[in-house]
Design a protein around this motif. Structure first.
Motif, PDB file in Angstrom:
ATOM      1  N   THR A 191     -20.756  26.825   9.031  1.00 40.04           N
ATOM      2  CA  THR A 191     -22.146  26.379   9.018  1.00 40.04           C
ATOM      3  C   THR A 191     -22.812  26.528   7.649  1.00 40.04           C
ATOM      4  O   THR A 191     -23.948  26.097   7.475  1.00 40.04           O
ATOM      5  CB  THR A 191     -22.969  27.131  10.081  1.00 40.04           C
ATOM      6  N   ASN A 192     -22.100  27.106   6.681  1.00 39.37           N
ATOM      7  CA  ASN A 192     -22.620  27.144   5.317  1.00 39.37           C
ATOM      8  C   ASN A 192     -22.410  25.808   4.604  1.00 39.37           C
ATOM      9  O   ASN A 192     -23.057  25.527   3.612  1.00 39.37           O
ATOM     10  CB  ASN A 192     -21.941  28.263   4.517  1.00 39.37           C
ATOM     11  N   HIS A 193     -21.470  25.014   5.108  1.00 41.64           N
ATOM     12  CA  HIS A 193     -21.167  23.682   4.534  1.00 41.64           C
ATOM     13  C   HIS A 193     -21.086  22.698   5.688  1.00 41.64           C
ATOM     14  O   HIS A 193     -20.069  22.640   6.380  1.00 41.64           O
ATOM     15  CB  HIS A 193     -19.851  23.712   3.768  1.00 41.64           C
ATOM     16  N   PHE A 194     -22.165  21.952   5.909  1.00 42.26           N
ATOM     17  CA  PHE A 194     -22.196  21.030   7.043  1.00 42.26           C
ATOM     18  C   PHE A 194     -22.701  19.664   6.592  1.00 42.26           C
ATOM     19  O   PHE A 194     -23.271  19.512   5.516  1.00 42.26           O
ATOM     20  CB  PHE A 194     -23.081  21.581   8.171  1.00 42.26           C
ATOM     21  N   TYR A 195     -22.469  18.664   7.434  1.00 43.39           N
ATOM     22  CA  TYR A 195     -22.980  17.312   7.210  1.00 43.39           C
ATOM     23  C   TYR A 195     -24.327  17.224   7.906  1.00 43.39           C
ATOM     24  O   TYR A 195     -24.408  17.352   9.127  1.00 43.39           O
ATOM     25  CB  TYR A 195     -22.024  16.264   7.793  1.00 43.39           C
ATOM     26  N   GLY A 196     -25.385  17.008   7.130  1.00 43.04           N
ATOM     27  CA  GLY A 196     -26.728  16.939   7.688  1.00 43.04           C
ATOM     28  C   GLY A 196     -27.166  15.517   7.977  1.00 43.04           C
ATOM     29  O   GLY A 196     -26.554  14.554   7.516  1.00 43.04           O
ATOM     30  N   LEU A 197     -28.209  15.397   8.766  1.00 46.24           N
ATOM     31  CA  LEU A 197     -28.859  14.123   9.092  1.00 46.24           C
ATOM     32  C   LEU A 197     -27.927  13.116   9.773  1.00 46.24           C
ATOM     33  O   LEU A 197     -28.080  11.913   9.627  1.00 46.24           O
ATOM     34  CB  LEU A 197     -29.464  13.486   7.834  1.00 46.24           C
ATOM     35  N   GLN A 198     -26.971  13.598  10.554  1.00 45.74           N
ATOM     36  CA  GLN A 198     -26.067  12.712  11.281  1.00 45.74           C
ATOM     37  C   GLN A 198     -26.806  12.054  12.454  1.00 45.74           C
ATOM     38  O   GLN A 198     -27.558  12.702  13.167  1.00 45.74           O
ATOM     39  CB  GLN A 198     -24.860  13.497  11.816  1.00 45.74           C
ATOM     40  N   ASN A 199     -26.586  10.758  12.624  1.00 42.42           N
ATOM     41  CA  ASN A 199     -27.171   9.989  13.736  1.00 42.42           C
ATOM     42  C   ASN A 199     -28.697  10.129  13.795  1.00 42.42           C
ATOM     43  O   ASN A 199     -29.287  10.263  14.866  1.00 42.42           O
ATOM     44  CB  ASN A 199     -26.557  10.403  15.068  1.00 42.42           C
ATOM     45  N   ARG A 200     -29.340  10.065  12.639  1.00 38.93           N
ATOM     46  CA  ARG A 200     -30.811  10.231  12.570  1.00 38.93           C
ATOM     47  C   ARG A 200     -31.511   9.072  13.264  1.00 38.93           C
ATOM     48  O   ARG A 200     -31.127   7.912  13.110  1.00 38.93           O
ATOM     49  CB  ARG A 200     -31.256  10.309  11.120  1.00 38.93           C
ATOM     50  N   ILE A 201     -32.537   9.412  14.021  1.00 41.84           N
ATOM     51  CA  ILE A 201     -33.341   8.418  14.717  1.00 41.84           C
ATOM     52  C   ILE A 201     -34.819   8.692  14.471  1.00 41.84           C
ATOM     53  O   ILE A 201     -35.217   9.823  14.210  1.00 41.84           O
ATOM     54  CB  ILE A 201     -33.061   8.417  16.242  1.00 41.84           C
ATOM     55  N   TRP A 202     -35.627   7.624  14.514  1.00 37.38           N
ATOM     56  CA  TRP A 202     -37.083   7.734  14.394  1.00 37.38           C
ATOM     57  C   TRP A 202     -37.686   7.372  15.739  1.00 37.38           C
ATOM     58  O   TRP A 202     -37.291   6.392  16.371  1.00 37.38           O
ATOM     59  CB  TRP A 202     -37.605   6.791  13.309  1.00 37.38           C
ATOM     60  N   VAL A 203     -38.660   8.168  16.174  1.00 41.19           N
ATOM     61  CA  VAL A 203     -39.247   7.968  17.501  1.00 41.19           C
ATOM     62  C   VAL A 203     -40.750   7.767  17.353  1.00 41.19           C
ATOM     63  O   VAL A 203     -41.454   8.609  16.793  1.00 41.19           O
ATOM     64  CB  VAL A 203     -38.939   9.165  18.425  1.00 41.19           C
ATOM     65  N   ASP A 204     -41.229   6.634  17.859  1.00 38.76           N
ATOM     66  CA  ASP A 204     -42.649   6.308  17.818  1.00 38.76           C
ATOM     67  C   ASP A 204     -43.431   7.153  18.827  1.00 38.76           C
ATOM     68  O   ASP A 204     -42.846   7.723  19.754  1.00 38.76           O
ATOM     69  CB  ASP A 204     -42.853   4.823  18.137  1.00 38.76           C
ATOM     70  N   PRO A 205     -44.764   7.211  18.661  1.00 37.87           N
ATOM     71  CA  PRO A 205     -45.585   7.974  19.597  1.00 37.87           C
ATOM     72  C   PRO A 205     -45.351   7.557  21.046  1.00 37.87           C
ATOM     73  O   PRO A 205     -45.142   6.378  21.336  1.00 37.87           O
ATOM     74  CB  PRO A 205     -47.017   7.647  19.167  1.00 37.87           C
ATOM     75  N   TRP A 206     -45.367   8.541  21.924  1.00 41.18           N
ATOM     76  CA  TRP A 206     -45.215   8.377  23.371  1.00 41.18           C
ATOM     77  C   TRP A 206     -43.876   7.775  23.776  1.00 41.18           C
ATOM     78  O   TRP A 206     -43.771   7.137  24.818  1.00 41.18           O
ATOM     79  CB  TRP A 206     -46.348   7.553  23.963  1.00 41.18           C
ATOM     80  N   ASN A 207     -42.830   7.961  22.972  1.00 40.32           N
ATOM     81  CA  ASN A 207     -41.510   7.422  23.293  1.00 40.32           C
ATOM     82  C   ASN A 207     -40.453   8.517  23.277  1.00 40.32           C
ATOM     83  O   ASN A 207     -40.661   9.595  22.729  1.00 40.32           O
ATOM     84  CB  ASN A 207     -41.112   6.326  22.298  1.00 40.32           C
ATOM     85  N   THR A 208     -39.325   8.186  23.845  1.00 34.94           N
ATOM     86  CA  THR A 208     -38.151   9.048  23.869  1.00 34.94           C
ATOM     87  C   THR A 208     -36.969   8.219  23.406  1.00 34.94           C
ATOM     88  O   THR A 208     -36.876   7.032  23.732  1.00 34.94           O
ATOM     89  CB  THR A 208     -37.893   9.565  25.302  1.00 34.94           C
ATOM     90  N   GLN A 209     -36.085   8.836  22.650  1.00 31.01           N
ATOM     91  CA  GLN A 209     -34.901   8.128  22.179  1.00 31.01           C
ATOM     92  C   GLN A 209     -33.744   9.116  22.064  1.00 31.01           C
ATOM     93  O   GLN A 209     -33.945  10.300  21.777  1.00 31.01           O
ATOM     94  CB  GLN A 209     -35.172   7.471  20.830  1.00 31.01           C
ATOM     95  N   GLU A 210     -32.541   8.615  22.260  1.00 33.29           N
ATOM     96  CA  GLU A 210     -31.346   9.442  22.194  1.00 33.29           C
ATOM     97  C   GLU A 210     -30.476   8.994  21.034  1.00 33.29           C
ATOM     98  O   GLU A 210     -30.310   7.807  20.803  1.00 33.29           O
ATOM     99  CB  GLU A 210     -30.544   9.310  23.488  1.00 33.29           C
ATOM    100  N   SER A 211     -29.886   9.959  20.329  1.00 34.12           N
ATOM    101  CA  SER A 211     -28.925   9.615  19.281  1.00 34.12           C
ATOM    102  C   SER A 211     -27.590   9.287  19.932  1.00 34.12           C
ATOM    103  O   SER A 211     -27.380   9.558  21.115  1.00 34.12           O
ATOM    104  CB  SER A 211     -28.754  10.774  18.294  1.00 34.12           C
ATOM    105  N   THR A 212     -26.683   8.732  19.168  1.00 32.98           N
ATOM    106  CA  THR A 212     -25.329   8.534  19.675  1.00 32.98           C
ATOM    107  C   THR A 212     -24.596   9.873  19.622  1.00 32.98           C
ATOM    108  O   THR A 212     -25.022  10.811  18.954  1.00 32.98           O
ATOM    109  CB  THR A 212     -24.579   7.477  18.845  1.00 32.98           C
ATOM    110  N   TYR A 213     -23.495   9.943  20.329  1.00 34.97           N
ATOM    111  CA  TYR A 213     -22.727  11.179  20.409  1.00 34.97           C
ATOM    112  C   TYR A 213     -21.936  11.457  19.144  1.00 34.97           C
ATOM    113  O   TYR A 213     -21.537  10.543  18.436  1.00 34.97           O
ATOM    114  CB  TYR A 213     -21.735  11.115  21.577  1.00 34.97           C
TER     115      TYR A 213
END
Length: 135
Positions: free
Chosen positions: A86-108
């Motif tokens: 965990t000292n060397h990881f890939y960040g921001l994988q499968n990043r998603i943006w969610v608008d107000p009053w919404n729900t969204q799922e990233s891919t696996y």
């Protein structure tokens, strides 16, 4: 370290259940998806969802992001350490943006041993990303 032990135990139990089912002549039963950790940034939450997929799929994780605010957007992503470091990881994988009053799922993302993953969420206007524990 405890997350790995829990995962190995769950895999072992799942394997035993599959063997028992096979002996009885039925088909194997896949594990249900499970919420592991939830983090908050203002009115946005990110939940680490895990699932064990039998038949060679193994552990998979995704980020379930809920924006319960009417005034801002938020983003969610997964940090992934494929070798368990965990000292060397890939960040921001499968990043998603969610608008107000919404729900969204990233891919696996695959999360088989020794890999570890965590979910992060950040509301617009919050200067700090909020991340879960590693799973």
């Amino acid at each position: 370290m405890n997350a790995r032990i829990v995962r190995r135990a769950a895999v072992g139990v799942g394997t035993l259940a599959g063997v028992a089912t096979l002996v009885l002549g039925g088909s194997g039963v896949a594990s249900a998806e499970t919420a592991r950790h939830t983090v908050w940034s203002n009115s946005c939450s990110g939940t680490l969802m895990s699932e064990y997929v039998s038949g060679g799929g193994g552990w998979q994780v995704r980020n379930y992001v809920n924006n319960s605010s009417g005034g801002t957007t938020c983003s969610g992503w997964i940090d992934w350490a494929p070798d368990g470091d965990t000292n060397h990881f890939y960040g921001l994988q499968n990043r998603i943006w969610v608008d107000p009053w919404n729900t969204q799922e990233s891919t696996y993302i695959p999360d088989n041993d020794p890999a570890l993953a965590r979910v992060c969420v950040q509301a617009r206007g919050d200067n700090t990303a909020r991340c879960s524990a590693w799973w």
